[in-house]
Scaffold this active site. Structure first.
Site, short mmCIF file in Angstrom:
data_model
loop_
_atom_site.label_atom_id
_atom_site.label_comp_id
_atom_site.label_asym_id
_atom_site.label_seq_id
_atom_site.Cartn_x
_atom_site.Cartn_y
_atom_site.Cartn_z
N GLU A 154 -42.43 -22.67 -13.33
CA GLU A 154 -41.72 -23.72 -12.59
C GLU A 154 -42.49 -24.17 -11.34
O GLU A 154 -42.60 -23.41 -10.38
CB GLU A 154 -40.34 -23.20 -12.16
CG GLU A 154 -39.53 -24.23 -11.38
CD GLU A 154 -38.15 -23.73 -11.00
OE1 GLU A 154 -37.31 -24.57 -10.64
OE2 GLU A 154 -37.91 -22.50 -11.07
N GLU A 248 -28.83 -25.84 -12.37
CA GLU A 248 -29.17 -24.93 -11.27
C GLU A 248 -28.88 -25.70 -9.98
O GLU A 248 -29.76 -26.30 -9.37
CB GLU A 248 -30.62 -24.48 -11.32
CG GLU A 248 -30.86 -23.35 -10.31
CD GLU A 248 -32.32 -22.96 -10.19
OE1 GLU A 248 -32.64 -21.79 -10.48
OE2 GLU A 248 -33.13 -23.82 -9.80
#
Length: 273
Positions: A154, A248
């Site tokens: 990420e 998220e």
């Protein structure tokens, strides 16, 4: 098929952060099922925090999949990163993530490397630091391959890492690896900070994207900030993305309202995809 997921944090030491549901896994799964989510993304203290058989039973009962597993507790609790100058700490970081890969693989779910990537620390050489990151990703990418899943890396915003902040820079780094089993996570919150054009970045780097985090510019649920989602959603559909879009986001104003808003947004942009 594009699938929806909601995040669940199960780390007692952490009391705040961008996760929709907290602590009570059974309750979270029941609510996710009732709202129509396809899966959950778990943030746990380690690979042994949940009994796999019990989790499998609960997932099946609630007709949910495990979308992905986060590894951030490795840094938050233990201070482990893949780019620590201390080789023993890097070794422990690889071991921690490796165990998370094995845990997730039992459910065909990938592990996410976010905060555990670390930083180029003051006084350290960037190229040397990146060589440590590459070494870790090579080992863990092949570990994931052996377990039948891929690994997710990420790119984070500049306030969280000074390694790679955009999909393009992340993709360029992955291109240099021998392992072909590492994919990128396109986190819309981080991209809002770093990308000049979120939709364009998704279109140009679509083949590398293996997971998407669904959060608005303020890290609240989509629709509560200023991210221009129409073009972003069209880009995601244009790359023929087939995976989870996982919320998220902060549980604002509360977990129930945040999960409802997330599902409303998911249906608005991705229903029937």
């Amino acid at each position: 098929m594009i699938k929806s997921a909601v995040t669940v944090a199960l780390v007692p030491q952490i009391k705040s952060g961008p996760w929709i549901f907290w602590e009570n896994l059974e309750q979270a799964m029941a609510k996710a099922e009732n709202l129509g989510f396809d899966g959950i993304e778990l943030f746990t203290a380690d690979a042994n925090a949940i009994d796999p058989e019990e989790l499998s039973y609960s997932l099946n009962m609630h007709k949910l999949e495990l979308a992905a597993v986060g590894t951030g507790a490795g840094k938050v609790i233990h201070g482990l990163t893949l780019t620590d100058p201390n080789p023993e700490i890097r070794k422990k970081a690889i071991s921690f993530i490796s165990e998370m890969i094995s845990f997730g693989a039992k459910f065909n779910a990938p592990a996410i490397i976010g905060s555990m990537q670390g930083n180029v620390l003051p006084g350290n050489d960037r190229e040397l630091t990146l060589s440590w990151l590459a070494e870790g990703l090579e080992i863990l990418g092949e570990k994931a391959s052996a377990e039948g899943v891929f690994l997710i890396y990420e790119p984070l915003n500049r306030y969280e890492t000074n390694l790679f902040n955009t999909l393009e820079s992340g993709a360029s780094f992955l291109e240099k690896l021998e392992t072909q089993n590492v994919k990128l996570l396109a986190d819309l919150f981080h991209m809002n900070i770093e990308e000049a054009d979120i939709a364009k970045s998704i279109l140009e780097n679509g083949k590398y994207i293996g997971h998407i985090h669904f959060a608005d510019s303020n890290r609240q649920p989509i629709g509560m900030g200023h991210t221009e989602m129409e073009s972003v959603a069209e880009a995601i559909k244009s790359i023929n993305y087939e995976g989870f879009i996982s919320a998220e986001a902060f549980p604002f104003p509360d977990p129930d309202a945040a999960s409802i808003q997330t599902m409303h947004a998911f249906k608005k942009y991705f229903e029937n995809c």
